[in-house]
Design a protein around this motif. Sequence first.
Motif, PDB file in Angstrom:
ATOM      1  N   GLU A 159      20.529 -55.071  20.758  1.00 56.74           N
ATOM      2  CA  GLU A 159      21.812 -54.696  20.152  1.00 56.74           C
ATOM      3  C   GLU A 159      22.947 -55.212  21.020  1.00 56.74           C
ATOM      4  N   GLU A 160      23.747 -56.109  20.448  1.00 53.78           N
ATOM      5  CA  GLU A 160      24.952 -56.639  21.104  1.00 53.78           C
ATOM      6  C   GLU A 160      24.669 -57.103  22.532  1.00 53.78           C
ATOM      7  N   LEU A 161      23.600 -57.846  22.697  1.00 52.94           N
ATOM      8  CA  LEU A 161      23.161 -58.258  24.034  1.00 52.94           C
ATOM      9  C   LEU A 161      24.045 -59.385  24.573  1.00 52.94           C
ATOM     10  N   ALA A 162      24.479 -59.234  25.824  1.00 56.33           N
ATOM     11  CA  ALA A 162      25.208 -60.290  26.531  1.00 56.33           C
ATOM     12  C   ALA A 162      24.476 -60.563  27.841  1.00 56.33           C
ATOM     13  N   ILE A 163      24.168 -61.842  28.086  1.00 56.19           N
ATOM     14  CA  ILE A 163      23.390 -62.216  29.268  1.00 56.19           C
ATOM     15  C   ILE A 163      24.124 -63.332  29.996  1.00 56.19           C
ATOM     16  N   GLY A 164      24.200 -63.218  31.322  1.00 58.21           N
ATOM     17  CA  GLY A 164      24.935 -64.237  32.067  1.00 58.21           C
ATOM     18  C   GLY A 164      24.322 -64.555  33.408  1.00 58.21           C
ATOM     19  N   TYR A 165      24.766 -65.683  33.958  1.00 56.31           N
ATOM     20  CA  TYR A 165      24.390 -66.121  35.307  1.00 56.31           C
ATOM     21  C   TYR A 165      25.666 -66.507  36.044  1.00 56.31           C
ATOM     22  N   ALA A 166      25.815 -66.046  37.276  1.00 58.12           N
ATOM     23  CA  ALA A 166      26.927 -66.471  38.148  1.00 58.12           C
ATOM     24  C   ALA A 166      28.275 -66.385  37.419  1.00 58.12           C
ATOM     25  N   ASN A 167      28.556 -65.219  36.858  1.00 61.28           N
ATOM     26  CA  ASN A 167      29.836 -64.959  36.184  1.00 61.28           C
ATOM     27  C   ASN A 167      30.065 -65.799  34.920  1.00 61.28           C
ATOM     28  N   ARG A 168      29.006 -66.406  34.392  1.00 62.68           N
ATOM     29  CA  ARG A 168      29.146 -67.174  33.154  1.00 62.68           C
ATOM     30  C   ARG A 168      28.195 -66.606  32.109  1.00 62.68           C
ATOM     31  N   LEU A 169      28.751 -66.188  30.971  1.00 55.55           N
ATOM     32  CA  LEU A 169      27.922 -65.634  29.906  1.00 55.55           C
ATOM     33  C   LEU A 169      27.211 -66.762  29.158  1.00 55.55           C
ATOM     34  N   VAL A 170      25.894 -66.643  29.073  1.00 55.60           N
ATOM     35  CA  VAL A 170      25.077 -67.629  28.363  1.00 55.60           C
ATOM     36  C   VAL A 170      24.838 -67.165  26.926  1.00 55.60           C
ATOM     37  N   VAL A 171      24.729 -65.851  26.755  1.00 54.71           N
ATOM     38  CA  VAL A 171      24.446 -65.245  25.452  1.00 54.71           C
ATOM     39  C   VAL A 171      25.433 -64.117  25.219  1.00 54.71           C
ATOM     40  N   GLN A 172      25.983 -64.030  24.011  1.00 57.22           N
ATOM     41  CA  GLN A 172      26.911 -62.951  23.689  1.00 57.22           C
ATOM     42  C   GLN A 172      26.563 -62.335  22.335  1.00 57.22           C
ATOM     43  N   ASN A 173      26.678 -61.010  22.273  1.00 56.99           N
ATOM     44  CA  ASN A 173      26.542 -60.274  21.001  1.00 56.99           C
ATOM     45  C   ASN A 173      25.259 -60.621  20.236  1.00 56.99           C
ATOM     46  N   LEU A 174      24.140 -60.646  20.965  1.00 63.67           N
ATOM     47  CA  LEU A 174      22.870 -61.023  20.331  1.00 63.67           C
ATOM     48  C   LEU A 174      22.214 -59.809  19.679  1.00 63.67           C
ATOM     49  N   ASN A 175      21.948 -59.933  18.380  1.00 66.33           N
ATOM     50  CA  ASN A 175      21.208 -58.911  17.641  1.00 66.33           C
ATOM     51  C   ASN A 175      19.955 -59.579  17.067  1.00 66.33           C
ATOM     52  N   LEU A 176      18.814 -59.246  17.648  1.00 70.73           N
ATOM     53  CA  LEU A 176      17.565 -59.896  17.271  1.00 70.73           C
ATOM     54  C   LEU A 176      16.452 -58.859  17.188  1.00 70.73           C
ATOM     55  N   THR A 177      15.717 -58.882  16.101  1.00 71.83           N
ATOM     56  CA  THR A 177      14.556 -58.000  15.937  1.00 71.83           C
ATOM     57  C   THR A 177      13.288 -58.844  16.002  1.00 71.83           C
ATOM     58  N   ILE A 178      12.352 -58.435  16.866  1.00 74.34           N
ATOM     59  CA  ILE A 178      11.077 -59.138  16.988  1.00 74.34           C
ATOM     60  C   ILE A 178      10.146 -58.644  15.881  1.00 74.34           C
ATOM     61  N   MET A 179       9.589 -59.584  15.132  1.00 71.00           N
ATOM     62  CA  MET A 179       8.705 -59.237  14.019  1.00 71.00           C
ATOM     63  C   MET A 179       7.359 -58.755  14.550  1.00 71.00           C
TER      64      MET A 179
END
Length: 263
Positions: free
Chosen positions: A7-27
């Motif tokens: 839900e609304e996942l944000a992932i980053g490295y060294a102060n830089r966001l690589v992924v923002q607002n990710l909503n993903l359901t694994i089947m």
Amino acid sequence: MKRLYTEELAIGYANRLVVQNLNLTIMEEKITALVGSNGSGKSTILKAIARMIKPEQGKVFLDGKSIHEQPTKQVAKQLAILPQNPVAPDGLTVAELVGYGRFPYHKGFGSLTKEDKQQVEWAIHVTGMEQFSDRPVDQLSGGQRQRAWIAMALAQETKILFLDEPTTYLDMAHQLEVLQLLQQLNREEKRTIVMVVHDLNHATRYAEHMVAIKQGAIISEGTPQTVMNKEVLREVFGIEADIIADPRTGVPLCIPHGLTASH
């Protein structure tokens, strides 16, 4: 209830966001392939869902609870991850490596129980590695090594298995060997499998669900027939391609023939 989702996942490295607002359901009980160009964020997403890296914002939920707030051993009984290019200590045998998969069930550094040994033997058997069980991992071929690592992940007794580019650096025969094993585990053991895949035709042949990612965002997701189309290939990969039906299975196959004008 959805078993594993973000839900609304944000992932980053060294102060830089690589992924923002990710909503993903694994089947559940399906094979899902994450596809995208180099640097698109697909491996980062895989690691975050598998609890290898902590997100900046948002949450990953496993069985209704935030995965990063659950005890490590409890999560390790639910999901296993095989990272890219894992390396075993020198001289470690296949049986010893697979035995490491039993760590979530131990307190401290106790020896393997009878149940542990049965699970290790089963994992070695189902991956077709019996004849190599006493051989050092570093003396195996690439395909055999990858099967040994998959056996270790299976020994964890998890229903969810993550793999980051499991066929990298393998020749065609060993790639098929690994992918057919994963398909067998999905069909016979009902394992939920999520893998980052470079080869689009491998993704359409072996996955029932595909997620196309560009700059950390989902551009398209669904069946291979939904995701594998000319517009998605242009946007995600910057290629012009013909799409044909696999004569054996009917799934779409990609035949690239050029780059887009903007690439």
